[in-house]
Write an enzyme that holds these catalytic residues in place. Structure first.
Site, PDB file in Angstrom:
ATOM      1  N   CYS A   1      -6.157  -3.407   6.958  1.00  0.00           N
ATOM      2  CA  CYS A   1      -7.378  -2.578   6.802  1.00  0.00           C
ATOM      3  C   CYS A   1      -8.725  -3.508   5.656  1.00  0.00           C
ATOM      4  O   CYS A   1      -9.893  -3.126   6.658  1.00  0.00           O
ATOM      5  CB  CYS A   1      -7.232  -1.699   6.120  1.00  0.00           C
ATOM      6  SG  CYS A   1      -6.495  -0.962   4.525  1.00  0.00           S
TER       7      CYS A   1
ATOM      8  N   CYS B   1       0.842  -1.297   0.579  1.00  0.00           N
ATOM      9  CA  CYS B   1      -0.313   0.288  -0.179  1.00  0.00           C
ATOM     10  C   CYS B   1       1.133   1.242  -0.336  1.00  0.00           C
ATOM     11  O   CYS B   1       0.728   2.154  -0.533  1.00  0.00           O
ATOM     12  CB  CYS B   1      -1.164   0.121   1.447  1.00  0.00           C
ATOM     13  SG  CYS B   1      -1.722   1.931   1.467  1.00  0.00           S
TER      14      CYS B   1
END
Length: 365
Positions: A207, A110
């Site tokens: 997440c 990410c």
């Protein structure tokens, strides 16, 4: 602050205390600060148990928190929707890696592909001089004119491991306002400013897997009953069966379902043969590893680098020798054998507090 030092800075706001304090400090220094949150995942299908809340980042609740903090400190705030890109660049990679018998690290991906690529590009579109984040890491410019990435001052919170892919161009446009602080200092600064997130808990889980049940997530993505096969030892003796290679990672002991006189651990996963390989603890030891996609914050001098390395985030750095190859791979030799070298995880090279570079573990030696 003199006008000539005033900068336009985009701050990546997760809705947590770290990025909120970073935003407040930059505003107080006189900069033109713009808050941005990334929407990367739709949480509509996930409901936390009644009275509880997932300890994750980037949810809609977190974005609301970030917006309120931005209003409180008086900075403009925007949300950028990167759901499609995040799916393609991070989630699909996460799923593919597990089904290849590897254990991925989506937080590094990410940072590499979304935060310091897409979001940094968005900051440039807004005319920003810098992108700031709440990472506990430090960035300094050396006498050589190059930027150097250092551990955060707080060893308990240091996040430099997740940032090893940063390039010189990215570091030149990145700020880490919390790099010299401890978590306790950050919370105190938040409380002193009355920030609503001063006591907010830290994000703990991936997440897009807020309940931390990655097996459920993988099966929702690809279906159940896939990759089932045999549990074998190093000699190929069949000791049992398993429900899917993606359920196992190197070093795992629980969930094997095998009665054996000595404790057995997962020492390898062969997705092609659909085999989970187990053995005693000593078979977890490796003298080194091979790594691919190796990148360097500062180009190494020579083909051999003496360093220390971390083979997972909470791993204590160990002395090693890195043999650099022209094809972007490397061979890493430990001074002493190390346990649980896990394909798919990141190996990060350090010299004292400085991050030299890193890569992705391909196999053990």
């Amino acid at each position: 602050m003199a006008e000539k030092h005033r900068q336009r800075i985009v701050i990546a706001m997760s809705g947590g205390v770290d990025s909120s304090v970073a935003a407040a400090l930059l505003k107080e220094e006189g900069h033109e600060v713009i808050g941005i949150s990334m929407q990367v995942w739709d949480y509509a299908n996930f409901a936390a148990p009644e009275g509880e809340k997932f300890d994750t980042c980037c949810s809609l609740d977190d974005i609301h928190d970030a917006r309120r903090v931005a209003e409180q400190i008086g900075i403009p705030f925007y949300v950028v929707n990167f759901e499609e890109e995040f799916r393609r660049l991070v989630i699909d990679d996460f799923v593919d890696e597990y089904f290849r018998g590897r254990t991925p690290n989506p937080c590094v991906r990410c940072n590499q592909r979304v935060k310091f690529e897409l979001l940094l590009h968005k900051a440039r579109e807004l005319g920003a001089d810098f992108l700031a984040t709440g990472h506990y890491a430090r960035r300094v410019r050396g006498e050589d004119g190059l930027y150097h990435l250092l551990r955060g001052l707080d060893p308990a919170k240091d996040q430099s491991y997740f940032l090893f892919t940063l390039t010189q161009d990215q570091l030149a446009r990145t700020l880490f306002p919390l790099g010299e602080m401890t978590k306790e200092q950050v919370r105190r600064l938040a409380a002193e400013r009355g920030l609503r997130v001063a006591e907010k808990g830290e994000s703990q889980e991936i997440c897009f897997v807020p309940d931390d049940d990655y097996v459920r997530f993988l099966e929702e993505e690809r279906g159940t009953g896939l990759m089932a096969g045999e549990i074998v030892d190093r000699k190929g003796n069949v000791l049992g069966r398993h429900g899917g290679t993606y359920r196992y990672t190197v070093g795992q002991r629980r969930g094997l379902g095998i009665a054996h006189p000595t404790p057995l651990y997962v020492v390898g996963v062969d997705a092609e043969r659909r085999q989970v390989i187990v053995g005693p603890a000593e078979e977890l030891l490796a003298t080194g590893l091979t790594a691919t996609e190796v990148t360097w914050v500062v180009p190494p001098q020579g083909q051999t680098v003496e360093a220390s390395c971390k083979i997972r985030y909470r791993h204590q750095p160990v002395p090693c020798t890195v043999a650099v190859r022209a094809d972007g791979s490397a061979e890493v030799r430990f001074r002493q054998p190390e346990k649980s070298v896990t394909p798919g995880q990141a190996v990060v090279f350090y010299r004292d507090d400085e991050v030299l570079g890193g890569g992705w573990i391909e196999g053990r030696l």
